[in-house]
Design an enzyme around this catalytic site. Structure first.
Site, PDB file in Angstrom:
ATOM      1  CG  ASP A 252      -2.418   0.415   0.824  1.00 50.64           C
ATOM      2  OD1 ASP A 252      -2.489   1.866   0.645  1.00 50.64           O
ATOM      3  OD2 ASP A 252      -3.160  -0.288   0.935  1.00 50.64           O
ATOM      4  CG  HIS A 283      -5.609   3.137   1.187  1.00 50.41           C
ATOM      5  ND1 HIS A 283      -5.247   1.952   1.032  1.00 50.41           N
ATOM      6  CD2 HIS A 283      -6.843   3.267   0.995  1.00 50.41           C
ATOM      7  CE1 HIS A 283      -6.453   1.092   0.582  1.00 50.41           C
ATOM      8  NE2 HIS A 283      -7.473   1.842   0.676  1.00 50.41           N
ATOM      9  CB  SER A 448      -9.579  -0.859  -0.434  1.00 44.88           C
ATOM     10  OG  SER A 448     -10.241   0.230  -0.045  1.00 44.88           O
TER      11      SER A 448
END
Length: 1076
Positions: A252, A283, A448
């Site tokens: 990520d 994120h 996600s």
């Protein structure tokens, strides 16, 4: 009693009463605060007081995501057949390029942790002058597997306030936010599909339509609970199962080393060109927190080794080569579980797909999000659509499929086959709490988010069965998750897969697991609705094209395996199984950990007029090589129960054939969307199948009594006497000359032809080009929305043709409001035919010049009876298919399709057409021409490139199936085939060995032992229970205090009354006292 003593007692009672009053007031305040907090408990952090006191509850923050691609010219990924050291790889490249007399090239050095290790690829930069020669030389080298362009993906985010009424229409509303007054509200995001749109904008060159950008693989952004308690991870924690000994990797945006939520960050690696390991976006921190956080918003496996792979920059840029290097390093580090929150439609990105296969072959359990492109079917993202990857979809806390969650089926297999079941499993992905970038918690939504929930669960489960060694692998983990999942009611299989994640049942399955192979789905009941949609919507009958069901084989016995001999069909004689015929197709090798079994189902001639249920089962044997220390091969015997409904063959007028063979899509070529106003998603990548983006149209036809079959082969491969109409919708493929000739004969013999076309204009096609990161060049569409020149060839025997004009606009047809979205017009039509004309906007002119132009009497619909009588077929042409396509439908025209089918099948005009009169279309001298230099031959099944000129390929032979010999059995199967899948040697009802800490001793007392599907309140179960218990406890205390207050409040008054009645007198004498 002395008077002063009596009054002292009264004072004490008053003081006690006052204290009771104060306690009651304090209780009342606590009760109000508890109720307030209970109402606001879903708001992240400590913001509940401020948020719940705000008056503006109509705002929600939306994140608008944009993607573009930029590519460094002339960079290519050279993939080798084996792993080699850097000097060896350079030697191979040098030898190949020198042999081709290439003067200049450059191997781009790897500036990442993998640079000193053997690798199977390099990135090579070639000079423009010898580009083609260099590419050919590299491809021809014996040690090179393939050469593909380097790619770069750029993501952009924009946060805006939107009206909550227009967002999340089917989702629980989120807490209101105003980022200007509450900075922390920037963490509350919401996902909005780009598909629905309500307003139109100018299509001029300056308004985002012309030179566009496209990316195929992107970070699946999250949009806006203690999730671990909801899934009962604390039960496993109480058994000392906390993730210890498992290596989990997060690919990520990085993670800060000093983040307070993580105690076992084993390694952080950077694969980007930025010199930082920290997360600049948040994120990656959130994803890692859901998996391993040990504070505040808890993760599933707080004691797991966390490996951070930073593959996106702070500018949200990534390259394919970065992923390939990071994947190789993950293999080297023997990562156990890998979470990947990226996705895209490109399942033909060979380096990426091959590397994912290699990862899972090396025992890495990969968990990936299926995408945020729902609710449209056929929108699965890669790599979640691969058989060896655990593909995860999202649900909300009411156990409903989240609107944003992508749906199956897979589209790899089209047009000749049928898609596989995906997602594998679903779990909570709406309003889930996780770690914030600066500490504290935030709430996000999206697949996600659902993906790290499953990745964290897998990590936790694996840590509890580490003693089982190689028995725990990508296949066995998926088998345990799917076998233990809880099916959601009234939800099709292509939306939920096996159902909702059940953590504790999965642990039960794993701890008693024995290596074996299983099937997904484990049974085929084509009568079970809605779970088996679309199979359950249409019964089988004799004469129909075979129904294809694609079953996935999960092989937990080994990374490779094979099907021994052939599968066997066992019809059940008492249950009419002999009326069913089966054929099979499957790969020679099952690798890695998986494979497929395609079943072709057909009805025997003996059941031409029979109606009923037919049952039986398919048996097959899967074997794998022995593991270390074993001498015999591993063998698994499988049984696939089958149940179908058979009906008499419907009349010809009710049977419609859908042409799938001539529909092309991305990947691999650039086939644009049919609606030019769809700027966010320019590619046609949903397969154009009746069970994907034409799902609603299909259901409408079924509700009207029509039977729809799919033709995945050329038009020469079907019996036209069986069908009332052939339906061609949005066709991009060319046609064989033999197809054109046969179709003319078929129409003369009574088959009707219905064509729904789309726009085609070479100048417009040049305007909608974009720079693609895969080929690193400007991509020009190889067709328009439809291949109008090819359709004109097909329609030429009847003197019908379509133009290269592009029109759009609203109009009325009968009592129906219609919208013409980027359609073409009719340029030639027989004079005895009937034509409908309308006034529309010249959209092609608007795209090219930026100016609007309205044109009157545009021929858009034509109906023509061929031949001199009604025994011959009819031809119907309509210039736009967008009103049938669920991908971007605004005003459907299903009613029009039914009216056209009525005319095509019976010759009877619907009332809306009765007033039509013959209309003479002005003659068109110049028909649309194919664009010069197009590369349609690269993707076409009809064209090939020969000596610089595209030409027609030889007509392929029609598929002839080899029907298996049945082995009947005199037995019966249960009427309900649905059972929770039982793995061999696995009992899901065995109680867990709970430790003596007050927890229940048997799983029979847990929620799953009640009703199979449990509706859960949107809030976290544990926090909800604690809140209710706290309020109840405070209420009980308040009642007790109130009762004491009332009781004690009365007693002092009574005593004072008695004191006033006692007269005051001097002390009595001794005699009087003795007398008393």
């Amino acid at each position: 009693m002395p008077e002063r003593l009596m009054y002292k007692t009264c004072d004490r009672l008053q003081t006690y009463n006052l204290r009771i009053s104060r306690l009651f007031i304090a209780w009342l305040i606590c009760f109000c605060l508890a109720a307030l907090k209970s109402t606001c408990k879903d708001v992240p952090g400590n913001l509940y007081v401020d948020i719940c006191n705000r008056t503006n509850d109509t705002l929600v923050q939306e994140v608008i995501i944009g993607f573009s691609s930029e590519v460094v010219e002339n960079e290519y990924i050279v993939t080798f057949r084996r792993y080699y050291k850097p000097k060896t790889r350079e030697r191979f490249i040098t030898a190949a390029l020198k042999q081709a007399d290439v003067k200049w090239w450059h191997v781009i050095p790897k500036n990442n942790p993998a640079k000193h290790f053997p690798s199977d690829f390099d990135v090579v930069q070639l000079s423009e002058s010898a580009l083609q020669e260099g590419l050919e030389a590299l491809k021809n080298h014996p040690s090179v597997k393939h050469v593909t362009p380097q790619r770069m993906v750029t993501r952009t985010l924009k946060f805006t306030k939107v009206n909550d009424k227009n967002a999340w229409k089917n989702e629980p509303s989120l807490p209101p936010c105003d980022s200007t007054s509450l900075p922390d509200c920037r963490h509350l995001h919401s996902w909005h599909s780009s598909r629905p749109f309500e307003r139109r904008t100018s299509l001029s060159l300056g308004n985002n339509l012309a030179a566009g950008h496209h990316t195929r693989r992107r970070l699946l952004r999250s949009v806006p609970r203690q999730i671990t308690s909801t899934l009962q991870a604390d039960v496993l924690w109480s058994m000392k199962i906390t993730g210890t000994g498992v290596k989990v990797a997060v690919f990520d945006t990085g993670l800060s080393k000093s983040h307070p939520h993580f105690k076992k960050i084993k390694e952080r690696t950077n694969w980007t060109n930025e010199r930082t390991l920290d997360d600049g976006l948040g994120h990656g921190t959130f994803v890692a927190g859901v998996i391993t956080s040990n504070k505040e918003c808890l993760g599933f496996a707080p004691d797991a080794e966390l490996h951070i792979y930073r593959v996106f920059t702070n500018n949200q840029v990534s390259y394919t080569s970065w992923f390939l290097d990071a994947f190789n390093y993950a293999i080297l580090k023997k990562i156990n579980v890998l979470n990947l929150s990226i996705g895209g439609p490109d399942f033909m990105d060979h380096p990426f797909v091959d590397k994912v296969w290699e990862l899972t072959a090396n025992n890495v359990i990969m968990v990936s999000a299926i995408g945020n492109d729902g609710p449209l079917y056929g929108t699965l993202n890669n790599p979640a659509d691969q058989m060896d990857v655990i593909g995860v979809g999202g649900i909300n806390f009411e156990d409903q499929i989240a609107r944003f969650s992508s749906r199956g089926m897979t589209t790899w297999e089209l047009p000749g086959g049928y898609g596989r079941v995906k997602p594998d499993i679903v779990t909570y992905g709406s309003s889930v709490r996780g770690s914030s970038i600066k500490g504290g918690c935030r709430s996000l939504s999206g697949t996600s988010v659902a993906s790290p929930v499953v990745a964290g669960a897998v990590t936790l489960l694996m840590s509890g069965v580490l003693h089982m060694g190689s028995a725990i692998n990508p296949a066995s983990m998926k088998q345990a998750l799917t076998a233990s999942a809880r099916r959601l009611p009234n939800t099709p299989i292509f939306e939920q897969g096996w159902g909702k994640l059940d953590l504790l049942r999965a642990y039960q399955a794993l701890r008693s697991y024995r290596p074996q192979a299983t099937l997904s789905p484990s049974y085929l009941d084509l009568t079970e609705c809605p779970y088996m949609w679309p199979y359950c919507t249409q019964a089988l009958y004799h004469g129909a094209l075979p129904t294809i069901v694609n079953v996935t084989i999960l092989n937990g016995m080994g990374v490779s395996g094979r099907i021994v001999e052939k599968p066997i069909w066992h019809p059940y004689t008492p249950q009419y199984g002999h009326h069913l015929e089966l054929a099979f197709s499957y790969p020679e090798v099952l690798w890695p950990w998986s494979g497929y079994l395609a079943l072709h189902l057909s009805v025997a001639k003996t059941a031409y007029s029979w109606e009923g249920i037919a049952q039986g089962h398919v048996s097959l044997i899967v074997e794998s090589p022995p593991e270390d220390g074993e001498t015999e091969v591993r063998v698994s015997s499988l049984k696939l129960p089958i149940k179908v409904k058979i009906i008499p063959t419907p009349p010809r007028s009710k049977r419609v054939l859908w042409d799938q063979y001539h529909n092309l899509r991305y990947p691999p070529g650039y086939f644009p969307r049919d609606n030019l106003r769809m700027k966010n998603d320019p590619l046609d990548w949903n397969g154009d199948h009746i069970h994907t983006n034409f799902k609603d149209m299909y259901q409408q036809l079924r509700n009207s009594g029509y039977y729809v079959e799919v033709l995945g082969s050329p038009l020469t491969c079907f019996d036209a006497s069986q069908y009332g109409a052939l339906l061609l919708v949005d066709s991009e493929e060319e046609y064989f000359p033999e197809e054109i000739a046969k179709l003319k004969r078929d129409v003369d013999a009574g088959l009707s032809l219905i064509v729904f076309a789309d726009w085609y204009n070479v100048s417009v096609m040049r305007k909608v080009k974009f720079y693609d990161e895969n080929t690193r060049q400007w991509w020009m569409p190889d067709t328009g929305g439809a291949n109008v020149p090819a359709l004109n060839d097909l329609l030429s025997p009847w003197g019908i043709s379509l133009s290269d004009k592009v029109y759009e606009g609203d109009f009325t047809l009968g009592d129906h409001e219609m919208y013409y979205a980027s359609g073409t017009s009719i340029s030639r039509f027989p004079t005895e035919g009937r034509i409908i004309t309308r006034t529309l906007n010249n959209q092609g002119f608007e795209v090219i010049s930026g100016q609007t132009q309205q044109v009157e009497e545009i021929p858009i619909l034509g109906l023509y009876q061929t031949g001199s009588d009604k025994l011959a077929g009819r031809v119907v042409v309509y210039g736009d298919s967008n009103c049938l396509d669920s991908a971007h439908i605004q005003k459907d025209c299903f009613w029009l399709l039914e009216a056209v089918l009525q005319y095509a099948s019976t010759g009877n005009l619907a009332s809306v057409f009765e007033t039509l009169k013959p209309f003479s279309v002005p003659p068109a001298f110049d028909l649309p021409q194919r664009m010069e230099g197009n590369h349609l031959y690269r993707y076409s099944k009809v064209l090939e490139h020969h000596l610089g000129t595209p030409q027609t390929r030889p007509l392929p032979p029609c598929l002839h199936l080899s029907w298996t010999t049945p082995f009947p059995l005199n037995k019966s199967a249960p009427s309900n085939l649905y059972r929770a899948q039982k793995l061999l040697s696995v009992g899901l009802d065995v109680p867990l060995p709970f430790r003596q800490n007050g927890l229940p001793h048997s799983l029979s007392k847990l929620p799953w032992e009640t009703q199979q599907t449990v509706s859960i309140h949107p809030s976290d179960l544990r926090s909800n229970t604690l809140s209710l218990f706290g309020v109840f406890l405070i209420l009980v205390v308040g009642i007790v205090l109130l009762s004491q207050w009332l009781r004690l409040g009365k007693q002092p008054r009574k005593r004072r009354h008695r004191l006033r009645r006692i007269p005051y007198a001097p002390p009595p004498s001794v005699g009087r006292m003795s007398g008393v």
